[in-house]
Design a protein around this motif. Structure first.
Motif, PDB file in Angstrom:
ATOM      1  N   ARG A 199      25.913 -29.976 -24.057  1.00  0.00           N
ATOM      2  CA  ARG A 199      25.017 -30.547 -22.905  1.00  0.00           C
ATOM      3  C   ARG A 199      25.922 -30.902 -21.749  1.00  0.00           C
ATOM      4  O   ARG A 199      26.703 -31.814 -21.693  1.00  0.00           O
ATOM      5  CB  ARG A 199      24.285 -31.746 -23.550  1.00  0.00           C
ATOM      6  CG  ARG A 199      23.218 -32.295 -22.392  1.00  0.00           C
ATOM      7  CD  ARG A 199      22.398 -33.297 -23.062  1.00  0.00           C
ATOM      8  NE  ARG A 199      23.211 -34.722 -22.816  1.00  0.00           N
ATOM      9  CZ  ARG A 199      22.439 -35.928 -22.670  1.00  0.00           C
ATOM     10  NH1 ARG A 199      21.340 -36.024 -22.909  1.00  0.00           N
ATOM     11  NH2 ARG A 199      23.193 -36.909 -22.737  1.00  0.00           N
ATOM     12  N   SER A 226      26.155 -32.190 -17.877  1.00  0.00           N
ATOM     13  CA  SER A 226      25.453 -33.397 -17.090  1.00  0.00           C
ATOM     14  C   SER A 226      25.817 -33.487 -15.605  1.00  0.00           C
ATOM     15  O   SER A 226      26.830 -32.874 -15.460  1.00  0.00           O
ATOM     16  CB  SER A 226      26.100 -35.091 -17.777  1.00  0.00           C
ATOM     17  OG  SER A 226      25.512 -35.144 -18.992  1.00  0.00           O
ATOM     18  N   GLN A 268      15.987 -34.038 -16.181  1.00  0.00           N
ATOM     19  CA  GLN A 268      16.588 -34.731 -15.280  1.00  0.00           C
ATOM     20  C   GLN A 268      16.099 -36.525 -15.592  1.00  0.00           C
ATOM     21  O   GLN A 268      14.906 -36.501 -16.135  1.00  0.00           O
ATOM     22  CB  GLN A 268      16.344 -34.747 -13.935  1.00  0.00           C
ATOM     23  CG  GLN A 268      14.913 -34.686 -13.464  1.00  0.00           C
ATOM     24  CD  GLN A 268      14.664 -34.448 -12.075  1.00  0.00           C
ATOM     25  OE1 GLN A 268      13.804 -33.672 -11.387  1.00  0.00           O
ATOM     26  NE2 GLN A 268      15.570 -35.143 -11.108  1.00  0.00           N
ATOM     27  N   THR A 314      20.626 -38.564 -12.590  1.00  0.00           N
ATOM     28  CA  THR A 314      21.276 -37.407 -13.370  1.00  0.00           C
ATOM     29  C   THR A 314      20.577 -36.496 -13.974  1.00  0.00           C
ATOM     30  O   THR A 314      19.398 -36.366 -14.408  1.00  0.00           O
ATOM     31  CB  THR A 314      21.960 -38.120 -14.795  1.00  0.00           C
ATOM     32  OG1 THR A 314      22.658 -39.191 -14.697  1.00  0.00           O
ATOM     33  CG2 THR A 314      22.870 -37.196 -15.764  1.00  0.00           C
ATOM     34  N   TYR A 330      20.732 -32.760 -16.409  1.00  0.00           N
ATOM     35  CA  TYR A 330      21.059 -32.358 -17.858  1.00  0.00           C
ATOM     36  C   TYR A 330      20.886 -30.705 -17.632  1.00  0.00           C
ATOM     37  O   TYR A 330      19.934 -30.221 -17.324  1.00  0.00           O
ATOM     38  CB  TYR A 330      20.453 -33.007 -18.797  1.00  0.00           C
ATOM     39  CG  TYR A 330      20.758 -34.499 -18.968  1.00  0.00           C
ATOM     40  CD1 TYR A 330      19.779 -35.401 -18.410  1.00  0.00           C
ATOM     41  CD2 TYR A 330      22.033 -35.146 -19.177  1.00  0.00           C
ATOM     42  CE1 TYR A 330      19.901 -36.803 -18.265  1.00  0.00           C
ATOM     43  CE2 TYR A 330      22.332 -36.424 -19.108  1.00  0.00           C
ATOM     44  CZ  TYR A 330      21.167 -37.187 -18.688  1.00  0.00           C
ATOM     45  OH  TYR A 330      21.424 -38.618 -18.791  1.00  0.00           O
TER      46      TYR A 330
END
Length: 122
Positions: free
Chosen positions: A19, A21, A67, A73, A75
């Motif tokens: 994942r 970020s 998001q 953030t 992702y």
């Protein structure tokens, strides 16, 4: 001015997951993930704006963009990774609506992160 900082890259075996970020400072309207492998052009992977998402055919069904607006953030959940997913991954942002600009063209985006490396071994 928008600053983007990616994290989450690494090395995994084929079939694994990662994942990514991207923390954004400043207002963003359109966000996207791009990748660039050695000797190849930068290509769009996934985009998100106004709640709508879009994916490159090569990652559909395997990658998910999302998001968290409260955390500013972005992702990219990457599942069922393949060796051909190996690349530097970049977060990109545009502070205005894309209108008719192509979502997967790097020229549509105004700001870029420094990139995070993803390596998938067979």
């Amino acid at each position: 001015q928008v600053q983007l900082v990616e994290s989450g890259g690494g090395s995994v075996q084929a079939g694994g997951s990662l994942r990514l970020s991207c923390v954004a400072s400043g207002y963003t309207y359109l966000l996207g993930w791009f990748r660039q492998a050695p000797g190849k052009e930068r290509e769009g992977v996934a985009t998100i704006y106004a709640g709508a998402t879009a994916y490159a055919d090569s990652v559909k069904g395997r990658f998910t963009i999302s998001q968290d607006k409260a955390k500013n953030t972005l992702y990219l959940q990457m599942n069922s990774l393949k060796p051909e997913d190996t690349a530097m991954y970049y977060c990109a942002a545009r502070p205005t609506p894309p209108r008719w600009a192509p979502l997967f063209s790097p020229n549509t985006y105004n700001f870029w992160g420094q990139g995070t490396q993803v390596t998938v071994s067979s």
